[in-house]
Design a protein around this motif. Structure first.
Motif, mmCIF file in Angstrom:
data_model
loop_
_atom_site.group_PDB
_atom_site.id
_atom_site.type_symbol
_atom_site.label_atom_id
_atom_site.label_comp_id
_atom_site.label_asym_id
_atom_site.label_seq_id
_atom_site.Cartn_x
_atom_site.Cartn_y
_atom_site.Cartn_z
ATOM 1 N N ILE A 322 0.851 -1.175 0.000
ATOM 2 C CA ILE A 322 0.000 0.000 0.000
ATOM 3 C C ILE A 322 0.896 1.238 0.000
ATOM 4 O O ILE A 322 1.947 1.256 0.647
ATOM 5 C CB ILE A 322 -0.958 0.007 1.215
ATOM 6 C CG1 ILE A 322 -2.021 1.107 1.057
ATOM 7 C CG2 ILE A 322 -0.208 0.155 2.521
ATOM 8 C CD1 ILE A 322 -3.194 0.948 2.019
ATOM 9 N N SER A 323 0.515 2.239 -0.787
ATOM 10 C CA SER A 323 1.272 3.489 -0.859
ATOM 11 C C SER A 323 0.311 4.594 -1.252
ATOM 12 O O SER A 323 -0.512 4.410 -2.157
ATOM 13 C CB SER A 323 2.413 3.371 -1.881
ATOM 14 O OG SER A 323 3.240 4.515 -1.850
ATOM 15 N N ILE A 324 0.380 5.733 -0.576
ATOM 16 C CA ILE A 324 -0.617 6.772 -0.793
ATOM 17 C C ILE A 324 0.047 8.094 -1.150
ATOM 18 O O ILE A 324 1.087 8.465 -0.610
ATOM 19 C CB ILE A 324 -1.534 6.943 0.435
ATOM 20 C CG1 ILE A 324 -0.749 7.326 1.694
ATOM 21 C CG2 ILE A 324 -2.318 5.660 0.675
ATOM 22 C CD1 ILE A 324 -1.626 7.600 2.910
ATOM 23 N N GLY A 325 -0.586 8.800 -2.109
ATOM 24 C CA GLY A 325 -0.144 10.130 -2.482
ATOM 25 C C GLY A 325 -0.897 11.170 -1.681
ATOM 26 O O GLY A 325 -1.614 10.861 -0.720
ATOM 27 N N ASN A 326 -0.770 12.406 -2.091
ATOM 28 C CA ASN A 326 -1.416 13.485 -1.359
ATOM 29 C C ASN A 326 -2.936 13.354 -1.391
ATOM 30 O O ASN A 326 -3.599 13.590 -0.384
ATOM 31 C CB ASN A 326 -0.989 14.838 -1.939
ATOM 32 C CG ASN A 326 -1.409 16.000 -1.069
ATOM 33 O OD1 ASN A 326 -1.259 15.964 0.142
ATOM 34 N ND2 ASN A 326 -1.940 17.042 -1.687
ATOM 35 N N VAL A 373 5.331 2.686 -5.755
ATOM 36 C CA VAL A 373 5.346 3.774 -4.774
ATOM 37 C C VAL A 373 4.516 4.920 -5.323
ATOM 38 O O VAL A 373 4.524 5.192 -6.526
ATOM 39 C CB VAL A 373 6.781 4.262 -4.465
ATOM 40 C CG1 VAL A 373 7.534 3.242 -3.627
ATOM 41 C CG2 VAL A 373 7.549 4.578 -5.744
ATOM 42 N N ALA A 374 3.789 5.600 -4.437
ATOM 43 C CA ALA A 374 3.000 6.768 -4.813
ATOM 44 C C ALA A 374 3.734 8.029 -4.391
ATOM 45 O O ALA A 374 4.180 8.146 -3.250
ATOM 46 C CB ALA A 374 1.619 6.711 -4.165
ATOM 47 N N SER A 375 3.873 8.983 -5.312
ATOM 48 C CA SER A 375 4.420 10.294 -4.995
ATOM 49 C C SER A 375 3.261 11.230 -4.669
ATOM 50 O O SER A 375 2.116 10.793 -4.519
ATOM 51 C CB SER A 375 5.244 10.823 -6.172
ATOM 52 O OG SER A 375 4.435 10.967 -7.328
#
Length: 482
Positions: A322-326, A373-375
């Motif tokens: 799991i990876s979250i951006g703004n 990966v989320a930026s």
């Protein structure tokens, strides 16, 4: 007995040393020096030099050793019937890297933390010899500088602060502390590592914009810092108030994330945190995660509301990552495919459109990735082959495909043909970094404050090599960068 042309004098055998066993970072050069017992230096060219593994570490006729690939090599020197040898271990330039909002940190193969980029509040640690960033007139560094002499095993970077773990699993943070994000019970900034309160032993840390979280060795989750939208996940509004933008809820010490879940992985961004349980179920808490509990939530972009306790999100799948951006949140299913939900600004889903969804939908055209990966407003995926693809916001070149444009709606290859072992970016980051399988670090995207580590204050739409860190002095040798 010795016979030497009728002379009764025995021939002199040269006795010397060439230093000690040492560890070199990939691409470093070590000029070995030989010394007699009386301290007189032996000319390196008078010795015969040999490497047991020249593809790992080569040596020339003057004792100049070059670290070429990860591994172990023995360097031999011989003369006048005498021989000496040392072991050279070649390690990656970096094995861990983390991107913050305006700075980046990594851990070298010698287990030292180096940072680069902006140091407005001491987020680069106690590093010296930095320049002044012309845009803000505050210290920054365009190349890696030693953040601390502590031996630390992992590092994460937020906005203007840094956290790391030591060998005992204790957490330390340094830099900005206006919302208690250092976790040491106070709100004063500090450029030296501060022990996070509570005596917890952590197995993982993550950093949002102004808050941090960690998973303990008993698989519980704790968060500390800014609690503007419930991103600490404690089930209520933190009672402390910290003043920066305004007087907001905060916690200067770690708070237990509420619920009975046991955690395997966390990801954090500006005002939200998400995690996977040990059984692979996805939960989120904070702003715009799909729920509104009616508690404190003041925000001009309050699209959905705030959740101060973990709520289950995503589809009915079990997840591996799991990876979250703004404003977008993504997770990865067991078949290595990615699904996303939330805002789809700039094509952060990679689905070819700007259409957004409040429920999880397939992303990246259904492509499978080893990891992702989320930026801040985009996403990157790492294939099993080591190839990297990115999509989403490309204003600063963070897609890495050689162009800068408003949006990249579908996955595109990162330029250069590099094979990567790992990727790093974050929910507050507009730059991406990766470590190649060989052990070199590259970064691309926003670089106005030196956060790409390539010696420049410029954005880049192609991967840029992070400069090799300065070598430490070693007895019997003179090390330089190749």
């Amino acid at each position: 007995m010795f016979a030497c042309g009728g002379s009764g004098t025995a021939p002199q055998t040269l006795s010397f040393t060439i230093g000690r066993d040492s560890t070199l970072l990939l691409d470093e050069v070590d000029s070995l020096a030989a010394f007699k017992e009386n301290g007189v230096r032996v000319p390196a060219a008078s010795l015969t030099w040999r490497s047991s593994a020249p593809a790992v570490a080569s040596v020339d006729a003057n004792g100049r050793v070059t670290a070429l690939s990860k591994g172990l090599a023995t360097i031999y020197a011989s003369s006048s019937g005498a021989a000496e040898h040392i072991s050279i271990t070649v390690v990656p330039q970096f094995y861990v890297i983390s991107t913050g909002e305006t700075h980046t940190c990594g851990i070298t193969g010698r287990s030292q933390i180096y940072c680069w980029g902006l140091s407005q509040d001491g987020e680069l640690g106690s590093a010296t010899a930095m320049q002044q960033c012309p845009e803000l007139g505050v210290p920054c560094s365009t190349k890696p500088v030693l953040a601390t002499h502590m031996s630390l095993s992992s590092v994460v970077t937020g906005a203007r602060f840094t956290c790391a773990l030591d060998a005992s699993s204790a957490a330390y943070c340094w830099g900005a502390n206006f919302y208690g994000q250092l976790g040491n019970g106070g709100t004063s900034q500090n450029s030296t590592p501060q022990l996070v309160s509570g005596g917890h032993q952590f197995s993982q840390l993550v950093a949002g914009r102004f808050h941090a979280c960690g998973i303990t060795v008993t698989q519980d989750a704790y968060c500390w810092g800014w609690d503007h939208a419930g991103q600490l996940g404690a089930g209520d509004v933190s009672s402390e108030r910290c003043t920066f933008f305004s007087s907001d809820p905060c916690s200067t010490t770690p708070r237990l994330v509420t619920g009975a879940q046991k955690w395997a992985l966390l990801s954090a961004t500006d005002r939200a945190t998400c995690g996977l349980t040990t059984s692979g179920v996805a939960y989120c808490w904070g702003l715009d995660v799909g729920g509104n509990d009616g508690l404190y939530c003041q925000s001009s972009d309050d699209l959905i509301g705030c959740a101060h306790a973990p709520i289950q999100v995503g589809s009915d799948h079990l997840f591996r990552n799991i990876s979250i951006g703004n404003v977008h949140r993504c997770e990865q299913t067991a078949d290595e495919k990615i699904e996303c939900w939330g805002a789809n600004y700039f094509g952060a889903y990679g689905s070819g459109t700007l259409t957004q969804s409040d429920t999880a939908v397939q992303a990246a055209g259904g492509a499978a990735y080893l990891s992702f990966v989320a930026s801040r407003l985009g996403t990157c995926g790492l294939e099993n082959s080591g190839r990297v693809q990115c999509w989403g916001n490309d204003v600063y070149g963070q897609v890495g495909n050689g162009v800068m444009k408003d949006a990249q709606l579908a996955p595109d290859d990162v330029s250069g043909g590099y094979t990567f072992e790992s990727l790093a970016t974050g929910g507050g980051s507009d730059h991406v970094c990766g470590i190649t399988r060989e052990g070199r670090a590259l970064c691309w995207g926003w670089g106005d404050f030196g956060q790409l580590g390539n010696g420049a204050l410029l954005n880049s739409s192609t991967p840029q090599f992070v400069q090799l860190v300065p070598a430490p002095p070693l007895a019997g040798s003179v090390i330089a960068a190749r």
